[in-house]
Design a protein around this motif. Structure first.
Motif: not given
Ligand code: MG
Ligand code: ADP
Ligand code: ASP
Length: 505
Positions: A289-291, A234-236, A8-10
């Motif tokens: 898309a920054k998401v 941090s998504d990566y 789970l990434k926040f």
């Molecule tokens: Mg981000």
């Protein structure tokens, strides 16, 4: 025993203040309860970003340290401390948790001050500051894991912050003047070493029923230098850790309901996309898309690990699942999303002798890569010309390298451009879709300067100043037509409520 885990990434906005961190803690605790309920739900491993704005603050701090502007440096440090103390006051209620959290924050802030001093020294000695800057930039995550872990514990769920680096990377390229300050280029995760390190740090906690709260964004080399995976990385890092643990799913919790048909900051009627293929999502993030960070899917797509994007503030929604193509779900589609990537430049190489472009394409891209700038899109080539789009800030160094090494070629550059990408796995199998896209821009008198297409859609290069207008007209034409609100003076109640709901569509 091996645990089936999910990551789970926040993101930074999800941990932006104390109240939000409490909301994050509630979500984590709910996942833990579900995992223990015997419903086959995986055990969560949590990865968090720095509080929003903190990495920017740390990079400013690092810059002040390098330039010897001590007053600004001290002011920035004070604000950073205050932000974390303010959050700490909100995230925990129990006294003993409060004292423990403050102690942990203080010792981490002291370590930050030591690293700032070390950076100052390196800068004074005129040495390369890249590695020391990365060390300073990593403190946002080292602080936020303390806040999140304390908030989870305060809800009665065992949790432990992991401040140590989980991801093992190659050494970064040391910055030169072509890179913006603080960007660590070329630190690549090493999968085998990362898996070993991740299991070593995380498995003992899972075995004791403790939820690990790990830092996103940062890593270290085998020899112990701190690295980062680059801005917004941090998504990566979440998918790198997920792949290392062979997890069942990675969930990216953010501040929107999932991946939307376009940027909701620019277009109000952007719609949620419940499913996307890896290829569609990869293109979407590449074209702005920054998401999702553009590298997010690299570690998980080859293993078919799905990535779910969900809203921290509306956790009852299921969000978007990015995963393998499932017949009938991700089947061929027209345009599914429109994105815009701004601040680009188009470089055109022309050979004076009318031939040679195809043979020399390799040399052109190798030179671009050598100055640290991969082409964003390759637009066209013929016997004697080749044109491609790069980030505007990299254009000068690419042009200098091309002119230096390929002197008999004419190099031209057009700046202030943007790429509008119309994305959908069936976009180019419908002959009308590309036609509608180009016609939509023509109606707005927006010139298409260059274009490229593939099975996932088409990319239209337009002037940057027209790009938001272009995005709006493409979204309206291909995805969500705006239905004008029709007012009838004597409309019945039923008719007027229908008109209102249509206008909201
Ligand atoms: Mg981000
Ligand atoms: P986080 O702090 O969680 O990492 P980011 O700000 O990096 O969040 O990414 C989420 C933001 O991405 C959203 O607030 C939204 O404004 C923006 N965004 C841009 N394009 C899209 C899109 N197609 N779908 C969803 N969000 C998008
Ligand atoms: N904190 C890092 C940054 O702001 C990484 C991230 O939030 O994704 O770049």
């Amino acid at each position: 025993m091996q645990h089936a885990v999910c990551v789970l990434k926040f993101g930074g906005t999800s941990v932006g203040n104390g109240e939000r961190i409490r909301q994050v803690a509630k979500i984590v605790a709910d996942h833990v309860v579900e995992a223990r309920s015997g419903k086959d739900s995986p055990t969560p491993v949590v990865v968090v970003s720095a509080m929003s704005g903190v990495t920017d603050q740390l990079l400013r701090l690092a810059r002040y340290a390098c330039t010897g502007t001590n007053e600004e440096c001290a002011r920035e440090l004070k604000q950073l401390k205050q932000k974390h103390f303010d959050a700490a006051a909100e995230v925990v209620e129990q006294r003993e948790h409060q004292a423990q959290l403050l102690g942990n924050l203080l010792s981490t802030l002291e370590a930050l001050e030591r690293d700032v001093k070390a950076l100052q020294l390196v800068a004074q000695q005129g040495q390369n500051v890249t590695l020391r800057t990365a060390a300073v930039a990593s403190y946002g995550e080292r602080l936020s894991v303390l806040l999140v872990a304390a908030a989870v514990r305060d809800l009665g769920t065992a949790a432990q912050a992991i401040q140590k680096e989980i991801i093992i990377t190659t050494p970064p390229q040391l910055n030169d003047d072509t890179q913006p300050f603080g960007v660590v280029v070329g630190a690549e995760p090493l999968p085998r070493e990362t898996a070993e390190n991740a299991h070593g740090l995380i498995d003992p906690l899972l075995a004791e029923g403790v939820t690990p709260i790990a830092c996103g964004f940062l890593g270290r080399t085998l020899t112990g230098y701190v690295t980062t995976l680059g801005r917004n990385g941090s998504d990566y890092s979440a998918t790198v850790i997920g792949a290392a643990l062979d997890c069942q799913e990675v969930t990216i919790y953010t501040d929107v309901d999932g991946v939307l048909t376009t940027d909701p900051r620019l277009i109000a009627n952007a719609r949620l996309l419940p499913h996307l293929s890896y290829a569609e999502a990869a293109r979407l993030s590449w074209f702005g898309a920054k998401v999702l960070h553009p590298r997010t899917l690299i570690p998980v797509a080859p293993r078919n690990i799905p990535v779910r994007v969900r809203n921290t503030f509306r956790p009852h929604l299921r969000g978007t699942v990015v995963g393998p193509v499932v017949n009938g779900v991700n089947g061929l589609s027209g345009a599914r999303a429109i994105t815009v990537r701004r601040n680009l430049a188009l470089i055109t190489m022309e050979s004076t002798n009318l031939f040679g472009a195809p043979e020399n394409a390799g040399q052109v891209f190798e030179l671009a890569a050598r100055v640290g700038a991969a082409p964003i899109a390759i637009c066209s080539s013929s016997g004697h010309h080749l044109s491609f789009v790069v980030e505007e800030q990299a254009a000068d160094s690419i042009i200098a390298a091309l002119q230096h090494d390929m002197g008999d070629w004419l190099v031209r550059c057009r700046r202030a451009l943007a790429a509008c990408a119309c994305i959908g796995s069936g976009f180019v199998s419908d002959p009308m879709s590309p036609a509608h896209a180009v016609a939509a821009l023509a109606h707005e008198r927006i010139l298409v300067i260059a274009q490229g297409s593939s099975e996932q859609g088409i990319t239209l290069i337009v002037e940057d100043r027209a790009s938001v207008r272009a995005l709006r007209s493409l979204h309206r034409e291909l995805i969500a037509p705006a239905i004008p609100l029709v007012r009838h003076a004597q409309a019945t109640t039923k008719e007027s409520s229908l008109a209102t709901s249509a206008s909201r569509a």
